[in-house]
Design a protein around this motif. Structure first.
Motif, PDB file in Angstrom:
ATOM      1  N   SER A 108     104.085  72.871  37.824  1.00  0.00           N
ATOM      2  CA  SER A 108     105.106  72.147  37.068  1.00  0.00           C
ATOM      3  C   SER A 108     105.803  71.115  37.947  1.00  0.00           C
ATOM      4  O   SER A 108     105.994  69.959  37.551  1.00  0.00           O
ATOM      5  N   LEU A 109     106.184  71.538  39.154  1.00  0.00           N
ATOM      6  CA  LEU A 109     106.821  70.604  40.083  1.00  0.00           C
ATOM      7  C   LEU A 109     105.861  69.476  40.473  1.00  0.00           C
ATOM      8  O   LEU A 109     106.283  68.331  40.645  1.00  0.00           O
ATOM      9  N   THR A 110     104.573  69.807  40.575  1.00  0.00           N
ATOM     10  CA  THR A 110     103.564  68.790  40.881  1.00  0.00           C
ATOM     11  C   THR A 110     103.600  67.670  39.856  1.00  0.00           C
ATOM     12  O   THR A 110     103.570  66.495  40.204  1.00  0.00           O
ATOM     13  N   ALA A 111     103.663  68.040  38.591  1.00  0.00           N
ATOM     14  CA  ALA A 111     103.681  67.032  37.524  1.00  0.00           C
ATOM     15  C   ALA A 111     104.926  66.151  37.614  1.00  0.00           C
ATOM     16  O   ALA A 111     104.836  64.924  37.501  1.00  0.00           O
ATOM     17  N   ILE A 112     106.067  66.775  37.825  1.00  0.00           N
ATOM     18  CA  ILE A 112     107.321  66.014  37.895  1.00  0.00           C
ATOM     19  C   ILE A 112     107.325  65.104  39.125  1.00  0.00           C
ATOM     20  O   ILE A 112     107.618  63.902  39.037  1.00  0.00           O
ATOM     21  N   PHE A 113     106.998  65.675  40.302  1.00  0.00           N
ATOM     22  CA  PHE A 113     106.979  64.882  41.534  1.00  0.00           C
ATOM     23  C   PHE A 113     105.943  63.759  41.453  1.00  0.00           C
ATOM     24  O   PHE A 113     106.192  62.646  41.918  1.00  0.00           O
ATOM     25  N   ALA A 114     104.779  64.060  40.868  1.00  0.00           N
ATOM     26  CA  ALA A 114     103.720  63.052  40.769  1.00  0.00           C
ATOM     27  C   ALA A 114     104.153  61.895  39.872  1.00  0.00           C
ATOM     28  O   ALA A 114     103.921  60.728  40.198  1.00  0.00           O
ATOM     29  N   LYS A 115     104.769  62.198  38.750  1.00  0.00           N
ATOM     30  CA  LYS A 115     105.212  61.143  37.827  1.00  0.00           C
ATOM     31  C   LYS A 115     106.190  60.207  38.526  1.00  0.00           C
ATOM     32  O   LYS A 115     106.101  58.987  38.392  1.00  0.00           O
ATOM     33  N   ILE A 116     107.091  60.770  39.308  1.00  0.00           N
ATOM     34  CA  ILE A 116     108.044  59.945  40.050  1.00  0.00           C
ATOM     35  C   ILE A 116     107.326  59.175  41.156  1.00  0.00           C
ATOM     36  O   ILE A 116     107.555  57.984  41.363  1.00  0.00           O
ATOM     37  N   GLY A 117     106.408  59.845  41.844  1.00  0.00           N
ATOM     38  CA  GLY A 117     105.721  59.256  42.994  1.00  0.00           C
ATOM     39  C   GLY A 117     104.728  58.159  42.664  1.00  0.00           C
ATOM     40  O   GLY A 117     104.454  57.293  43.498  1.00  0.00           O
ATOM     41  N   ILE A 118     104.169  58.158  41.445  1.00  0.00           N
ATOM     42  CA  ILE A 118     103.156  57.150  41.118  1.00  0.00           C
ATOM     43  C   ILE A 118     103.744  55.886  40.503  1.00  0.00           C
ATOM     44  O   ILE A 118     103.007  54.956  40.193  1.00  0.00           O
ATOM     45  N   SER A 119     105.038  55.836  40.400  1.00  0.00           N
ATOM     46  CA  SER A 119     105.680  54.647  39.841  1.00  0.00           C
ATOM     47  C   SER A 119     105.347  53.427  40.692  1.00  0.00           C
ATOM     48  O   SER A 119     105.704  53.361  41.873  1.00  0.00           O
ATOM     49  N   GLY A 120     104.610  52.502  40.118  1.00  0.00           N
ATOM     50  CA  GLY A 120     104.245  51.270  40.803  1.00  0.00           C
ATOM     51  C   GLY A 120     103.141  51.433  41.828  1.00  0.00           C
ATOM     52  O   GLY A 120     102.919  50.551  42.647  1.00  0.00           O
TER      53      GLY A 120
END
Length: 137
Positions: free
Chosen positions: A14-26
């Motif tokens: 779950s944290l992977t999904a949240i962190f990834a969404k933030i991290g892949i911005s741009g």
């Protein structure tokens, strides 16, 4: 004890999904996957080294090696497609659809591994598939 590890896996997924969404911005999703993979590489090897578990390498059979390689390829492809989906979709939709893998795993465990399918497992798989369809349409 297995269920504690499974719950921890779910929390970190779950944290992977949240962190990834933030991290892949741009960021290109393939580059993001490559960076994530390097981090995982260091973490996994660091744990194996610190626990002295490298001695088990000599005991690996050709079948072990083949299927661990295939598992790695499947994991890599899963992450590439997951990150691409996260980049263009909402995490609240992508992550649950990704969990359709649970129902697919139940099906494949019966077909390939010849595991027994219980009514409880079948109903759970059907509910996961139904939930996925609700989220998609």
């Amino acid at each position: 004890m297995w269920w504690i590890y499974a719950l921890l896996s779910a929390v970190f997924a779950s944290l992977t999904a949240i962190f990834a969404k933030i991290g892949i911005s741009g960021v290109n999703s393939d580059l993001a996957t490559a960076i994530r993979t390097v981090v995982i590489l260091f973490v996994a090897w660091g744990i194996a080294l610190s626990r002295g578990e490298l001695k088990g390498i000599a005991d690996l059979s050709k079948t072990n090696v083949l299927f661990l390689i295939l598992s790695g390829v499947a994991t890599g492809l899963s992450w590439i497609f997951y990150f691409k989906a996260l980049q263009i979709g909402k995490v609240s939709q992508v992550a649950p659809v990704d969990k359709l893998s649970v129902a697919l795993t139940i099906l494949l465990s019966v077909v390939i591994l010849k595991e027994a399918l219980t009514i409880k497992m079948a109903v759970g798989a059907i509910l996961i598939i139904a939930g996925t369809l609700v989220l998609i349409f």
